[in-house]
Structures are given as structure tokens and as C-alpha cells.
Design an enzyme around this catalytic site. Structure first.
Site, mmCIF file in Angstrom:
data_model
loop_
_atom_site.group_PDB
_atom_site.id
_atom_site.type_symbol
_atom_site.label_atom_id
_atom_site.label_comp_id
_atom_site.label_asym_id
_atom_site.label_seq_id
_atom_site.Cartn_x
_atom_site.Cartn_y
_atom_site.Cartn_z
ATOM 1 N N GLU A 81 80.025 4.138 -59.683
ATOM 2 C CA GLU A 81 80.702 3.460 -60.782
ATOM 3 C C GLU A 81 80.547 4.184 -62.121
ATOM 4 O OE1 GLU A 81 79.029 -0.456 -60.500
ATOM 5 O OE2 GLU A 81 80.623 -1.170 -59.185
ATOM 6 N N GLU A 112 65.784 4.910 -41.708
ATOM 7 C CA GLU A 112 64.868 4.610 -42.807
ATOM 8 C C GLU A 112 63.414 4.892 -42.452
ATOM 9 O OE1 GLU A 112 63.545 0.142 -43.133
ATOM 10 O OE2 GLU A 112 65.728 0.225 -43.058
#
Length: 270
Positions: A81, A112
């Protein structure tokens, strides 16, 4: 029970399946209201991290995020963004998620849990001691994040983190830890809820504050925003009308000619 991290402690509510829709929504909302108060307590820590990021970025450094699952997705979201909002290049803020872009939509098993994968991902971008690395992990125990931060520190890279437990392994390895303790989740252990909300709000604070300090905002306006659709073009026209006290026709011509609000302002005032 006391040994469990806060993010894994039982919900303050029982028998969720027996609640009405109104009860579910009201109780979730009641829990969400506690998040800003938890963040308020950490503002001094956030301030230190913002200043550390700004110091590096004003000299040409970049900001990297690493995370897994919800935390990783939020980092990628915040990074993505920045270009349209502040008109910066895509490589100023870079978000990486364990398992790569595929993990943005679907879970990637065991990604992960890999302690070396984050550094491998970061090396693709030639990360250096000019940059800053922020690990995002609600639990504060994600191996992907811990490994990435540890290796980054070994290479002289400043590190920060956003976690939702105290005294976590991630926070202990970060130079600038931000620990937002929001308490048990409405659905026990579902850190996409309050923890995710807290992380998103802090990420907003980080990049917005840094970009303002870097001069990417004038007054309260996104003068460097990308004019990528009709809504944003119209917003740019209104900004010029307000700032320069000119009519819509002239503002539209200036924006079309100079391709950004900032360029149009500079040209008109020169």
C-alpha cells in the site's frame, strides 16, 4: 494455565456456538475495543522503531517485513500500500511471507518452521546494513521470523518486531521490540482477530509516520499518491483546488500536465 502465552490463553467467553448473532457481534466488538488501549501503552516503543527506520530510510535504506500466516500477510499488505499512497518505488518497503506469494492465499505447510528460509528470502533483495528488518509474529515464537532476525543482526542490520506476547523469543532478538499484549482472543488462539488488528494498526503507524517524516505528505494530503484511477484523479484535482484556490478546470489541466499533485503544486508556485 499461567505458563501459556497470552495469545494462547482461553477466551473470556464460553459456549460461543450458543450465542445469538447479536451476542457474537457485540462480544467480538467489545474485545476489539481493547486493542487501541493496548497499543497506547506501547507508543514509546513504536516511536523508537519509527525513528530507527526513518534514520535508515532518509539515507536510502529500505524497510523489510518478515512473517508467517496472518502476520506475514499483514506485512505484505502494508508494504504493497505504500507505493500508491505515498508515490514511492516498490522497493522502498518490502514484505515477505514464509512460503512465498502462494502463502498469501493458501497455507504452506512447515514454511514458518524453517529457521533459514527468511534469510534466503531476504538475500534475494540484497538486504544490507543500510536497511531495517521488522519481524511480525503474534506469538513471538515463529522460527521463520526468529531465524531471519538473528541472521540479520549478525550482518549488522537493525531489527525490530511486532509481537503480542511479552518476553517472547522474537522480542528478545530484536533491537526495537514492540509488544502489544491484547489478551486472549475471542476464539481461543485465533490471532487473526485482536492480535492481527493490533499488528495492522501498528503497521499503519510505522509507515505513515516514516513517510510523513520523509516528506511524502504535505499538510495532511497524499500529494505523492499514484493517480491510478478516476477516484484518485478526482481527489488530486480537489487537493489542487483547495491548496491553490483555483477552479476545477485549471486544477484538472495542471494535474494532467504534471502527472502528480506534488509536481503540479511545485510548477504552479514556481
Amino acid at each position: 494455565m499461567k505458563n501459556k502465552p497470552t495469545t494462547e490463553q482461553p477466551s473470556n467467553y464460553n459456549n460461543l456456538e450458543k450465542m445469538s448473532t447479536l451476542q457474537l457481534l457485540s462480544n467480538i466488538n467489545a474485545e476489539d475495543k481493547t486493542v487501541p488501549n493496548a497499543i497506547e501503552k506501547t507508543i514509546p516503543s513504536i516511536e523508537r522503531l519509527v525513528d530507527a527506520i526513518y534514520t535508515k530510510m532518509k539515507d536510502g535504506g529500505r524497510l523489510f517485513y518478515i512473517g508467517a500466516g496472518t502476520s506475514g500477510r499483514l506485512g505484505v499488505l502494508d508494504a504493497s500500500e505504500c507505493p500508491p499512497t505515498f508515490g514511492v518505488p516498490d522497493n522502498w518497503v518490502i514484505g515477505l511471507i514464509a512460503g512465498g506469494d502462494f502463502a498469501l492465499r493458501k497455507a504452506v505447510e512447515n514454511a514458518e518452521d524453517n529457521t533459514t528460509l527468511a534469510w534466503e528470502d531476504l538475500q534475494k533483495y540484497n538486504i544490507s546494513d543500510k536497511d531495517v528488518l521488522v519481524g511480525i509474529a503474534a506469538s513471538g515464537t515463529t522460527p521463520y521470523v526468529i531465524g531471519g532476525l538473528k541472521t540479520a543482526k549478525e550482518h549488522g542490520i537493525i531489527t525490530g518486531c511486532i509481537v503480542c506476547n511479552t518476553n517472547s523469543p522474537v522480542a528478545k532478538v530484536a533491537d526495537y521490540p514492540v509488544e502489544i499484549v491484547v489478551g486472549p482472543e475471542f476464539v481461543t488462539g485465533s490471532t487473526r482477530m485482536k492480535s492481527g488488528t493490533a499488528q495492522k494498526l501498528v503497521l499503519n503507524m510505522l509507515t505513515t509516520s516514516v513517510m510523513i517524516k520523509l516528506g511524502r505528505v504535505k499538510d495532511n494530503k497524499m500529494v505523492h499518491m499514484q493517480l491510478s484511477n478516476a477516484k484518485l484523479v478526482n481527489r488530486g484535482v480537489l487537493m489542487l483546488m483547495d491548496e491553490l484556490h483555483i477552479n476545477q478546470e485549471l486544477a484538472s489541466k495542471l494535474l494532467e500536465q504534471h502527472k502528480s499533485v506534488k509536481n503540479a503544486l511545485d510548477a504552479y508556485k514556481s
